[in-house]
Design a protein around this motif. Sequence first.
Motif, PDB file in Angstrom:
ATOM      1  N   ILE A  19       0.835  -1.199   0.000  1.00 28.59           N
ATOM      2  CA  ILE A  19       0.000   0.000   0.000  1.00 28.59           C
ATOM      3  C   ILE A  19       0.875   1.258   0.000  1.00 28.59           C
ATOM      4  CG2 ILE A  19      -1.712   1.320   1.306  1.00 28.59           C
ATOM      5  CD1 ILE A  19      -2.695  -1.412   2.421  1.00 28.59           C
ATOM      6  N   ALA A  20       1.921   1.227   0.823  1.00 25.29           N
ATOM      7  CA  ALA A  20       2.827   2.373   0.916  1.00 25.29           C
ATOM      8  C   ALA A  20       3.540   2.617  -0.410  1.00 25.29           C
ATOM      9  CB  ALA A  20       3.858   2.139   2.017  1.00 25.29           C
ATOM     10  N   GLY A  31       6.098   6.288   4.155  1.00 28.46           N
ATOM     11  CA  GLY A  31       6.570   5.981   5.494  1.00 28.46           C
ATOM     12  C   GLY A  31       5.522   6.181   6.571  1.00 28.46           C
ATOM     13  N   LEU A  32       4.485   6.979   6.252  1.00 26.78           N
ATOM     14  CA  LEU A  32       3.362   7.145   7.172  1.00 26.78           C
ATOM     15  C   LEU A  32       2.684   5.815   7.468  1.00 26.78           C
ATOM     16  CD1 LEU A  32       1.537  10.306   5.775  1.00 26.78           C
ATOM     17  CD2 LEU A  32       2.523  10.073   8.044  1.00 26.78           C
ATOM     18  N   THR A  51      15.106  -0.412   8.424  1.00 31.33           N
ATOM     19  CA  THR A  51      14.382  -1.368   7.587  1.00 31.33           C
ATOM     20  C   THR A  51      13.438  -0.642   6.642  1.00 31.33           C
ATOM     21  OG1 THR A  51      14.522  -2.977   9.391  1.00 31.33           O
ATOM     22  CG2 THR A  51      12.956  -3.456   7.629  1.00 31.33           C
ATOM     23  N   ASN A  52      12.852   0.445   7.120  1.00 29.67           N
ATOM     24  CA  ASN A  52      11.980   1.253   6.264  1.00 29.67           C
ATOM     25  C   ASN A  52      12.763   1.841   5.089  1.00 29.67           C
ATOM     26  OD1 ASN A  52       9.344   2.674   5.824  1.00 29.67           O
ATOM     27  ND2 ASN A  52      10.673   4.455   6.055  1.00 29.67           N
ATOM     28  N   LYS A  53      14.001   2.261   5.331  1.00 38.81           N
ATOM     29  CA  LYS A  53      14.837   2.791   4.252  1.00 38.81           C
ATOM     30  C   LYS A  53      15.149   1.713   3.221  1.00 38.81           C
ATOM     31  CE  LYS A  53      15.575   7.167   4.651  1.00 38.81           C
ATOM     32  NZ  LYS A  53      15.102   8.085   3.591  1.00 38.81           N
ATOM     33  N   LEU A  54      15.365   0.479   3.689  1.00 39.14           N
ATOM     34  CA  LEU A  54      15.635  -0.620   2.764  1.00 39.14           C
ATOM     35  C   LEU A  54      14.466  -0.820   1.813  1.00 39.14           C
ATOM     36  CD1 LEU A  54      17.288  -3.114   1.823  1.00 39.14           C
ATOM     37  CD2 LEU A  54      16.088  -4.416   3.594  1.00 39.14           C
ATOM     38  N   PRO A 156      10.419  12.453   6.356  1.00 39.87           N
ATOM     39  CA  PRO A 156       9.006  12.521   5.972  1.00 39.87           C
ATOM     40  C   PRO A 156       8.732  13.510   4.843  1.00 39.87           C
ATOM     41  CG  PRO A 156       9.247  12.619   8.353  1.00 39.87           C
ATOM     42  CD  PRO A 156      10.619  12.750   7.786  1.00 39.87           C
ATOM     43  N   GLY A 157       8.047  13.040   3.783  1.00 40.73           N
ATOM     44  CA  GLY A 157       7.609  13.925   2.716  1.00 40.73           C
ATOM     45  C   GLY A 157       8.651  14.301   1.694  1.00 40.73           C
ATOM     46  N   THR A 158       9.792  13.609   1.661  1.00 47.54           N
ATOM     47  CA  THR A 158      10.859  13.992   0.739  1.00 47.54           C
ATOM     48  C   THR A 158      10.404  13.996  -0.714  1.00 47.54           C
ATOM     49  OG1 THR A 158      12.550  13.127   2.234  1.00 47.54           O
ATOM     50  CG2 THR A 158      13.186  13.439  -0.061  1.00 47.54           C
TER      51      THR A 158
END
Length: 257
Positions: A19-20, A31-32, A51-54, A156-158
């Motif tokens: 979904i993200a 990321g939200l 892990t989110n960056k991966l 956030p938001g980049t």
Amino acid sequence: MDVVLSPEILAALFCAAMIAGFVDAIAGGGGLITIPVLLLAQIPPLHALATNKLQGSFGSLTASVMALRRGLVHWPDMRVLFVCSLIGSAIGAFAVQFVRAQTLDIVIPVVLVAIAMYFLLAPNAGAVEKKPRINQGAYRGVVVPGIGFYDGMFGPGTGSFFSLAGVALRGHNLLTATAQAKVLNFASNIASLAVFIAGGKVLWTAGAAMVAGQVIGAWGGSHAMVRGGTKLIRPMIVTVCVVMLGRYLWQKGFLSF
């Protein structure tokens, strides 16, 4: 380090990433969705960010490849910008260790409000190509590495920031600016990811499940972005910025429900 996660949690992480990835490919802000799910899985905050960056790197890579293949962006035009974003993010990932957290309480809400208001109150922004407000040198040397620096530090938001910069400062139409944002966001993602990998913070099992979801979601979101164009991208960016702002204010205790 890795954390043993049940198949049910891995399936939830896969779905959240899918979904993200769809949302991120259109407007940024995925990321939200993924970071709260990682934290709900009882993953320590720093490992959750790593892990989110991966998984986010694979999502932005997928969206970038789609944009390049469809001719929305051209690699010769993006090479220098890519490097500028990467360098800015690497510096930001290093500098975050020395920045006072209180700075975020001012910077993030102001920037999110500014982006949402710009696209909300300027209905024709990004509808057609316009004359650039700053030259290419300033954009390469200041704006792109500055946003990359922000991503390396905070994140956030980049994608929305890159889109706004392309429309407001370089006069691109919104579809082109959003496509370029994916390439620049990929550069900023991999720079900060390298820092996290070097520090041993990535959880590879969780990351693998989320990468699979991200790639599927980003592929679908990229197609939706091309087909929907400005009519889809604009409201998505505004919505993502408003939701990010609300979540941030709630986290800081400014809002209660």
